[in-house]
Design a protein around this motif. Sequence first.
Motif, PDB file in Angstrom:
ATOM      1  N   LEU A  16       0.842  -1.205   0.000  1.00 31.69           N
ATOM      2  CA  LEU A  16       0.000   0.000   0.000  1.00 31.69           C
ATOM      3  C   LEU A  16       0.875   1.251   0.000  1.00 31.69           C
ATOM      4  O   LEU A  16       0.644   2.178  -0.772  1.00 31.69           O
ATOM      5  CB  LEU A  16      -0.872   0.028   1.253  1.00 31.69           C
ATOM      6  CG  LEU A  16      -2.255  -0.555   1.178  1.00 31.69           C
ATOM      7  CD1 LEU A  16      -2.867  -0.607   2.574  1.00 31.69           C
ATOM      8  CD2 LEU A  16      -3.133   0.258   0.243  1.00 31.69           C
ATOM      9  N   ALA A  17       1.865   1.274   0.890  1.00 27.29           N
ATOM     10  CA  ALA A  17       2.748   2.436   0.993  1.00 27.29           C
ATOM     11  C   ALA A  17       3.496   2.666  -0.310  1.00 27.29           C
ATOM     12  O   ALA A  17       3.662   3.809  -0.745  1.00 27.29           O
ATOM     13  CB  ALA A  17       3.732   2.245   2.153  1.00 27.29           C
ATOM     14  N   VAL A 124      -5.310  -1.485  11.373  1.00 28.30           N
ATOM     15  CA  VAL A 124      -6.108  -0.255  11.347  1.00 28.30           C
ATOM     16  C   VAL A 124      -5.427   0.828  10.517  1.00 28.30           C
ATOM     17  O   VAL A 124      -6.067   1.488   9.693  1.00 28.30           O
ATOM     18  CB  VAL A 124      -6.421   0.232  12.780  1.00 28.30           C
ATOM     19  CG1 VAL A 124      -7.095   1.596  12.753  1.00 28.30           C
ATOM     20  CG2 VAL A 124      -7.315  -0.782  13.495  1.00 28.30           C
ATOM     21  N   HIS A 125      -4.121   1.003  10.692  1.00 32.93           N
ATOM     22  CA  HIS A 125      -3.443   2.032   9.898  1.00 32.93           C
ATOM     23  C   HIS A 125      -3.309   1.627   8.436  1.00 32.93           C
ATOM     24  O   HIS A 125      -3.240   2.496   7.564  1.00 32.93           O
ATOM     25  CB  HIS A 125      -2.104   2.409  10.514  1.00 32.93           C
ATOM     26  CG  HIS A 125      -2.247   3.173  11.791  1.00 32.93           C
ATOM     27  ND1 HIS A 125      -3.164   4.200  11.954  1.00 32.93           N
ATOM     28  CD2 HIS A 125      -1.605   3.061  12.980  1.00 32.93           C
ATOM     29  CE1 HIS A 125      -3.071   4.679  13.177  1.00 32.93           C
ATOM     30  NE2 HIS A 125      -2.140   4.005  13.821  1.00 32.93           N
ATOM     31  N   ALA A 130      -5.195   2.948   3.065  1.00 30.19           N
ATOM     32  CA  ALA A 130      -5.949   2.534   1.868  1.00 30.19           C
ATOM     33  C   ALA A 130      -7.106   3.490   1.600  1.00 30.19           C
ATOM     34  O   ALA A 130      -7.332   3.904   0.456  1.00 30.19           O
ATOM     35  CB  ALA A 130      -6.464   1.108   2.041  1.00 30.19           C
ATOM     36  N   ARG A 131      -7.843   3.855   2.655  1.00 30.69           N
ATOM     37  CA  ARG A 131      -8.962   4.779   2.480  1.00 30.69           C
ATOM     38  C   ARG A 131      -8.490   6.137   1.992  1.00 30.69           C
ATOM     39  O   ARG A 131      -9.101   6.745   1.118  1.00 30.69           O
ATOM     40  CB  ARG A 131      -9.730   4.944   3.797  1.00 30.69           C
ATOM     41  CG  ARG A 131     -10.678   3.802   4.069  1.00 30.69           C
ATOM     42  CD  ARG A 131     -11.735   3.740   2.968  1.00 30.69           C
ATOM     43  NE  ARG A 131     -12.404   2.472   2.941  1.00 30.69           N
ATOM     44  CZ  ARG A 131     -13.641   2.266   3.363  1.00 30.69           C
ATOM     45  NH1 ARG A 131     -14.342   3.256   3.853  1.00 30.69           N
ATOM     46  NH2 ARG A 131     -14.169   1.078   3.285  1.00 30.69           N
ATOM     47  N   ALA A 132      -7.402   6.623   2.568  1.00 30.24           N
ATOM     48  CA  ALA A 132      -6.909   7.957   2.230  1.00 30.24           C
ATOM     49  C   ALA A 132      -6.467   8.067   0.778  1.00 30.24           C
ATOM     50  O   ALA A 132      -6.632   9.112   0.150  1.00 30.24           O
ATOM     51  CB  ALA A 132      -5.747   8.339   3.149  1.00 30.24           C
ATOM     52  N   TYR A 137      -8.621  -2.677   0.094  1.00 34.39           N
ATOM     53  CA  TYR A 137      -7.892  -3.147   1.262  1.00 34.39           C
ATOM     54  C   TYR A 137      -8.538  -4.397   1.824  1.00 34.39           C
ATOM     55  O   TYR A 137      -9.743  -4.430   2.076  1.00 34.39           O
ATOM     56  CB  TYR A 137      -7.876  -2.060   2.337  1.00 34.39           C
ATOM     57  CG  TYR A 137      -7.135  -2.445   3.593  1.00 34.39           C
ATOM     58  CD1 TYR A 137      -5.757  -2.609   3.590  1.00 34.39           C
ATOM     59  CD2 TYR A 137      -7.809  -2.638   4.798  1.00 34.39           C
ATOM     60  CE1 TYR A 137      -5.068  -2.952   4.742  1.00 34.39           C
ATOM     61  CE2 TYR A 137      -7.133  -2.971   5.955  1.00 34.39           C
ATOM     62  CZ  TYR A 137      -5.760  -3.130   5.923  1.00 34.39           C
ATOM     63  OH  TYR A 137      -5.083  -3.469   7.067  1.00 34.39           O
ATOM     64  N   ALA A 138      -7.722  -5.403   2.012  1.00 32.84           N
ATOM     65  CA  ALA A 138      -8.132  -6.614   2.727  1.00 32.84           C
ATOM     66  C   ALA A 138      -6.999  -6.944   3.686  1.00 32.84           C
ATOM     67  O   ALA A 138      -5.872  -7.180   3.255  1.00 32.84           O
ATOM     68  CB  ALA A 138      -8.368  -7.763   1.750  1.00 32.84           C
TER      69      ALA A 138
END
Length: 193
Positions: A16-17, A124-125, A130-132, A137-138
Amino acid sequence: MTMIDLGPQTLIVARLAESVTDEQLPARTPCPDLAVRNLLGHLLHLSVAFRDAARKDLGATTDTDPNAAVPDIGPGWREELAKVLDELADAWRDPDAWTGMTRAGGVDLPGDVAGAVVADELVVHGWDLARAVGRPYAADPAALDSAHGFLLAAAEDPHRGGGIFGPVVSVPAEAPLLDRAVGLSGRDPGWRP
């Protein structure tokens, strides 16, 4: 609490990052005081702290209160975060990490609790990030189970007065486990930038 392999979840967070563009760094996140760049900085710092907590290598990295300053990233953050996430996963593969006492964020805690806390932080982060940045996201199922159990216990603790990260957001019992964990963390599972 059970020992889990954090490697699958650290890999999810690392990927993700890696997908974050420079243009997305100032974007808002579900964490009200953190832009994407600050969330990435927090992930970097917590990965170092919990890597060292697993190794029982206590000192400046494990003594620093995570709320002491707004975290940020430096120029080599992509490589640094990927490397530290790998080291974090490796450190928690040692069964000794899950035993005895350790410290993170200036708080002394049992190793198995620290393992649950870092699983929660990564799950959680990872969702926050992912939302931001608008990515799917899974979470890793084992890390998600651990995070949910930790958050549920914290929310039910009468001495805490609710969730650890903010007031619990009510989520239907039949909602997916990730949504329920996100709600327990004080976030709205429906959050959008």
